[in-house]
Design a protein around this motif. Structure first.
Motif, short mmCIF file in Angstrom:
data_model
loop_
_atom_site.label_atom_id
_atom_site.label_comp_id
_atom_site.label_asym_id
_atom_site.label_seq_id
_atom_site.Cartn_x
_atom_site.Cartn_y
_atom_site.Cartn_z
N TYR A 408 2.92 -6.18 0.88
CA TYR A 408 1.70 -7.18 0.51
C TYR A 408 2.47 -9.08 1.18
O TYR A 408 1.64 -9.36 0.87
CB TYR A 408 1.36 -7.15 -0.58
N ASN A 409 3.33 -8.52 1.61
CA ASN A 409 4.13 -9.04 2.75
C ASN A 409 4.72 -10.80 1.92
O ASN A 409 4.66 -11.79 1.94
CB ASN A 409 3.22 -10.27 4.05
N GLU A 411 3.03 -11.49 -0.72
CA GLU A 411 1.70 -12.17 -1.02
C GLU A 411 1.05 -12.38 -2.55
O GLU A 411 0.34 -11.01 -2.24
CB GLU A 411 0.67 -11.93 -0.24
N TYR A 412 0.88 -13.30 -3.61
CA TYR A 412 0.57 -12.13 -4.64
C TYR A 412 -0.79 -11.91 -4.79
O TYR A 412 -1.39 -11.88 -5.22
CB TYR A 412 1.18 -13.31 -6.04
N LYS A 413 -1.56 -12.95 -3.87
CA LYS A 413 -2.81 -12.56 -4.59
C LYS A 413 -3.12 -11.34 -3.47
O LYS A 413 -4.56 -11.38 -4.02
CB LYS A 413 -3.53 -13.84 -3.60
N SER A 414 -2.80 -11.37 -2.12
CA SER A 414 -3.05 -9.80 -1.95
C SER A 414 -3.05 -9.60 -2.36
O SER A 414 -3.56 -7.21 -2.43
CB SER A 414 -2.14 -9.95 -0.45
N LEU A 415 -1.87 -8.66 -2.97
CA LEU A 415 -1.36 -7.97 -3.99
C LEU A 415 -2.93 -7.82 -5.53
O LEU A 415 -2.72 -6.27 -5.11
CB LEU A 415 -0.12 -7.76 -5.12
N VAL A 417 -5.67 -7.82 -4.87
CA VAL A 417 -6.99 -8.02 -4.68
C VAL A 417 -7.03 -6.31 -5.39
O VAL A 417 -8.04 -4.96 -5.14
CB VAL A 417 -7.45 -7.64 -3.27
N ASP A 418 -5.80 -5.58 -5.47
CA ASP A 418 -5.66 -3.73 -5.21
C ASP A 418 -5.93 -3.98 -6.85
O ASP A 418 -5.28 -2.67 -7.35
CB ASP A 418 -5.20 -2.63 -4.78
#
Length: 432
Positions: A408-409, A411-415, A417-418
């Motif tokens: 997720y590069n 990025e906690y926020k991107s993680l 999402v799943d």
């Protein structure tokens, strides 16, 4: 003899003595220090939090026909060593993977004097007709088992500085392993055989023998597993290697997993954190159930965790349309908490597993079995070990030619999402 003559003799003797001493000092300075091999045994390793353990398979492709190279295995060993892993578990000696791994570790030890890695070497055990088009006969063992045990013994004797445990079978007694399981008397036979080899000096007396199996197979579950052969097996192994998987039980026994009524008003993240705490408690309960059964037999023996883990991807029972247990955030919580509990309790935990392996569910890329690794196949570190990337422990190391980076590069926020909140009991029932 004159006094002058005596002075001359003493003077010459002094010169010779000084020269000899000086020569000795010079020679001592030129002698290379001998590398002293650590005499580390299974007794020293198991239950020692300084020797973190993990289950390892180095396969990169969708088939085990493609074996990892020695260099690829070395690269993996350097990655695992950097994160503090010192003990690996393998599963069979039918293929080249385990022998090549032992060779890779041996070469690394020769190249780097401080490199330290040990192996719990698995010998795969099957019943008659396992993995064939004929019906498995669970009361008769495969004729291939003898050769598998023989190969394991040969490797243990070839690499005594690395192989510290031999495990007879993997989930070979649990009855849901319908393709290949055997009765406990088969495992007992081979464990006794290996113990006899130790007594006769044909295997190291310090080598520990076990079998690695589900908690139920060790008497911690249904009483249908309780029989005389299992009792004898518990008495003759050097320690018990049990498996516990709250992850799978989020589908099969979800009572601990669903959001209870008194938590329905909590924020989503708190529901998740509470569920993961219950997951650890679930594992502790299974561990205690095995411990209590063993003690009921009058046996006092070490019990360690041969397997436990949490997948990060699933399109099946454990995914968004199932128990919603699967993502890297929950994997991270489980990894941290299982290490914390086992380290503090002096329990070895062979966490499953180091790297994703695509062959395990080759026809379903998003099947959970492909995604239990702490790293992706290409060397991305998943959320459980993002902190190690931040600390730079993997600097200069690569997998498949890739530097170790975060999923997720980073990025906690991107993680997140799943990440899904565990379901209520009603939601669980609606998916069945």
């Amino acid at each position: 003899m004159t006094r002058i003559s005596l002075h001359i003799i003493y003077f010459c003797f002094g010169i010779v003595l000084f020269s000899c001493n000086d020569s000795d000092k010079k020679n001592k300075g030129n002698i290379l220090p001998v590398k002293k091999e650590k005499n580390v045994t299974a007794k020293d390793i198991l239950g020692n939090p300084e020797y973190l353990a993990i289950s390892y398979g180095g396969y990169r492709e969708v088939t085990r026909d493609s074996q990892p190279t020695i260099q690829q295995l070395k690269n993996d060993m350097k990655i695992l060593s950097a994160m503090g892993i010192k003990v690996l578990r393998t599963y069979n000696v039918q293929l080249d993977h385990a022998p090549n791994l032992l060779r890779a570790i041996s070469e690394l030890k020769a190249e780097e004097s401080e490199f330290e890695m040990y192996v719990m070497l698995g010998a795969w055990i099957d019943c008659l007709n396992a993995w064939t088009d004929q019906a498995p006969n669970h009361d008769v063992e495969s004729p291939n088992n003898a050769g598998e045990i023989g190969r394991a013994v040969a490797l243990a004797n070839k690499y005594p500085d690395i192989v510290k445990v031999l495990a007879v079978g993997n989930e070979a007694m649990v009855k849901w392993a319908t393709s290949y399981y055997v009765q406990p008397n088969v495992i007992l036979k081979w464990v006794n055989h290996l113990q006899d080899l130790k007594r006769s000096g044909k295997l190291s007396k310090d080598l520990w023998i076990t079998s690695s199996d589900d908690f139920a197979s060790w008497g911690g579950g249904d009483t249908l597993y309780h029989n005389e052969d299992l009792e004898q097996l518990i008495k003759v192994v050097d320690y018990i290697s049990m498996h516990t998987y709250p992850y799978h039980n989020t589908h099969y026994n979800p009572e601990f997993w669903v959001v209870p009524e008194n938590e329905t008003d909590l924020p989503g993240i708190e529901k998740i954190n509470a569920a993961m705490k219950r997951a650890i408690d679930f594992s502790k309960k299974q561990y205690d159930s095995v411990s209590n059964y063993v003690k009921s037999l009058g046996v006092n023996k070490p019990i360690h965790i041969g397997e436990t883990g949490w997948a990060s991807v699933s399109n099946g029972h454990y995914g968004p349309n199932g128990s919603k247990a699967t993502d890297e955030y929950k994997q991270g919580l489980y990894y941290k908490q299982i290490r914390e509990w086992t380290n503090n309790s002096n329990i070895s935990c062979f966490y499953f597993e180091a790297f994703n392996e695509k062959w395990k569910d080759a026809h379903n890329p998003k099947g959970s079995e492909n995604h239990f690794g702490l790293f992706t196949v290409d060397g991305q570190a998943k959320y459980p070990i993002w902190d190690l990337v931040d600390k730079g422990v993997f600097d200069g190391l690569t997998r498949n030619g890739n530097a170790i980076s975060k999923t997720y590069n980073g990025e906690y926020k991107s993680l997140m999402v799943d990440v899904f909140v565990p379901p209520t009991a009603e939601e669980i029932m609606s998916h069945r």
